[in-house]
Write a protein that holds these residues in place. Sequence first.
Motif, PDB file in Angstrom:
ATOM      1  N   CYS A   1       4.563  -7.620   2.676  1.00 37.85           N
ATOM      2  CA  CYS A   1       4.845  -6.153   2.713  1.00 37.85           C
ATOM      3  C   CYS A   1       5.298  -5.253   1.322  1.00 37.85           C
ATOM      4  N   GLY A   2       4.543  -6.102   0.199  1.00 37.89           N
ATOM      5  CA  GLY A   2       4.678  -5.829  -1.137  1.00 37.89           C
ATOM      6  C   GLY A   2       6.114  -5.626  -1.906  1.00 37.89           C
ATOM      7  N   LEU A   3       6.982  -6.446  -1.471  1.00 36.52           N
ATOM      8  CA  LEU A   3       8.412  -6.631  -2.196  1.00 36.52           C
ATOM      9  C   LEU A   3       8.111  -7.719  -3.365  1.00 36.52           C
TER      10      LEU A   3
ATOM     11  N   GLN B   1       0.958  -0.554  -2.555  1.00 35.64           N
ATOM     12  CA  GLN B   1       0.168   0.213  -1.392  1.00 35.64           C
ATOM     13  C   GLN B   1       0.707  -0.269  -0.266  1.00 35.64           C
ATOM     14  N   ARG B   2       0.920  -1.678  -0.099  1.00 32.72           N
ATOM     15  CA  ARG B   2       1.372  -2.500   1.048  1.00 32.72           C
ATOM     16  C   ARG B   2       2.607  -1.909   1.304  1.00 32.72           C
ATOM     17  N   LEU B   3       3.483  -1.609   0.575  1.00 31.47           N
ATOM     18  CA  LEU B   3       4.937  -1.268   0.790  1.00 31.47           C
ATOM     19  C   LEU B   3       4.696   0.153   1.804  1.00 31.47           C
ATOM     20  N   ARG B   4       3.791   0.992   1.529  1.00 38.96           N
ATOM     21  CA  ARG B   4       3.814   2.384   2.424  1.00 38.96           C
ATOM     22  C   ARG B   4       3.190   1.867   3.896  1.00 38.96           C
ATOM     23  N   LYS B   5       2.639   0.785   4.191  1.00 39.02           N
ATOM     24  CA  LYS B   5       1.628   0.425   5.269  1.00 39.02           C
ATOM     25  C   LYS B   5       2.487  -0.570   6.229  1.00 39.02           C
ATOM     26  N   MET B   6       3.447  -1.081   5.791  1.00 42.74           N
ATOM     27  CA  MET B   6       4.277  -2.238   6.393  1.00 42.74           C
ATOM     28  C   MET B   6       5.378  -1.943   6.414  1.00 42.74           C
ATOM     29  N   TRP B   7       6.356  -2.520   7.565  1.00 41.08           N
ATOM     30  CA  TRP B   7       7.729  -2.361   7.707  1.00 41.08           C
ATOM     31  C   TRP B   7       8.279  -3.949   7.872  1.00 41.08           C
ATOM     32  N   PHE B   8       9.187  -4.092   7.061  1.00 39.33           N
ATOM     33  CA  PHE B   8       9.786  -5.786   7.239  1.00 39.33           C
ATOM     34  C   PHE B   8      11.341  -5.539   7.443  1.00 39.33           C
ATOM     35  N   VAL B   9      11.503  -5.808   8.883  1.00 43.44           N
ATOM     36  CA  VAL B   9      12.846  -6.123   9.542  1.00 43.44           C
ATOM     37  C   VAL B   9      13.608  -7.204   9.096  1.00 43.44           C
TER      38      VAL B   9
END
Length: 504
Positions: A325-327, A346-354
Amino acid sequence: MGIQTIIELNNVSFQYNDSYEQLSGVDLTVAEGECVVITGPSGSGKTTLTRMLNGLIPNFYEGNLTGSVKLKGRDIHEIEPWSFGRTSGSVFQDSRSQFFTSVVADEIAFSGENYGLDPALILERVTELAEEFRITGLLSRGLHRLSSGEKQKTAFASARLTDPELFVMDEPSANLDMAATRELAGMLSALKARGKTIVIAEHRLYYLLPLADRIIYMAGGQITAEWTRAGLLALTSGQLDAYGLRSPVVPEGVDNFTVRQAEDQGRGSRQQHQEHITVQHANIAPGRFKPAVLEDLSFALNRGEIAALTGPNGAGKTTLARTLCGLLKEREGLIRINGQPCKPNQRLRKMWFVMQDSDYQLFSDSVLNELLMTHEDEPGATGRAERLLKELDLWEYREHHPASLSGGQKQRLTFAVGLMNRPDMIILDEPTSGLDGRNMRRVVKLIWEMAESGVTVLVITHDYELVCGACDRLLLLDNGKLQVDMAVTPATVPEVIRLMQAGK
């Protein structure tokens, strides 16, 4: 000499300051040497009850306590706060909240030092406990570098050091893989054989069934049912569902899962074989200057696919999720989205990490506002938030502060926040840890709905019920590699459970 009573609760009620009542008219007696399991829905008062047995109520959590609570015949108001640890050893659901030091060996030794035990004895006990919990290699490691399961083992070892008579545990298996949970059961069995009293608040019942003398069921702050082992096993699947309980046994066949899969009419259609996320020969590390925990990792996820990511505690599952997720930045290799190389930002804007630690993702002053944050001007946002909160059984808490929720309720809230953001891909880290059977099934339903809408779902989990009931694939990490990549179908369920139980 007859059996002595170690715990006595008579008509106990408790309400946290500025909060709703958590316990109402509770009566409970526990004899020395008993193993009592407390189960029931999230928010039913289980954690509050355990806090009375280790002195956190009334010495740390303030509120209105009525009735009588006695430990070994003494009213808890008469016991000095510092002395509770000599009688009661605690393992919390969130092990971080009970740590006092920064290094594993120091944490295990802390209670002995606090009570002035001989240094040589403390060192001997730390060595013995580290060997018993298989964490000898972690003794010099910082607590912040441990996986959730390793933290839980450290917390249990620390509780054992002074050899108390009573052990009070709140969801001790929540962050453990199935192999580690089996080890935990063995350790608890050894404690019981030595005459120790054990009180465990838990949703996962299968590993405790051989140990439990009684299973107490709580709902709405009250004890509403009680079973022996035989009585619990006699409950039908319909009765288990009505109580919101998980299965008390690990099934050998597929009967418990086949129906759920058959009812998921879109299961086959959602796998459109459109490659969405691709990982190619990646090396993954938890930090820029730290060694890689996963090497030469390659796999692909299709759009709308639900994949389970599992493996032993510390195998690198969360590190992989943070990288996807880009972290974190991959050390080597490529991560592609829809066939195109995709950088971390870029991945930070496309994925959500719970995240598993829900407190890290809760910022607002109420449950409803938590979902509406950044969506205030979005048409229909309030209606969507209401639907999600109702589906996750959180609507009645919409005006409550997130910090006042139970662990399971916080977990569901962070899940709802993720759904509100409508990501391209969602990564769920242990979304059912701390959840009862009813809410676990609610989460499964929402995961299905997400996948049907085209969202790719990666679920980090040790929960075999979640894997077998919701997922299309099993990805198993161990020893720095992807060891297993297999479809989850009715035919493969027995092998999936075997792999998860083996821990490899």
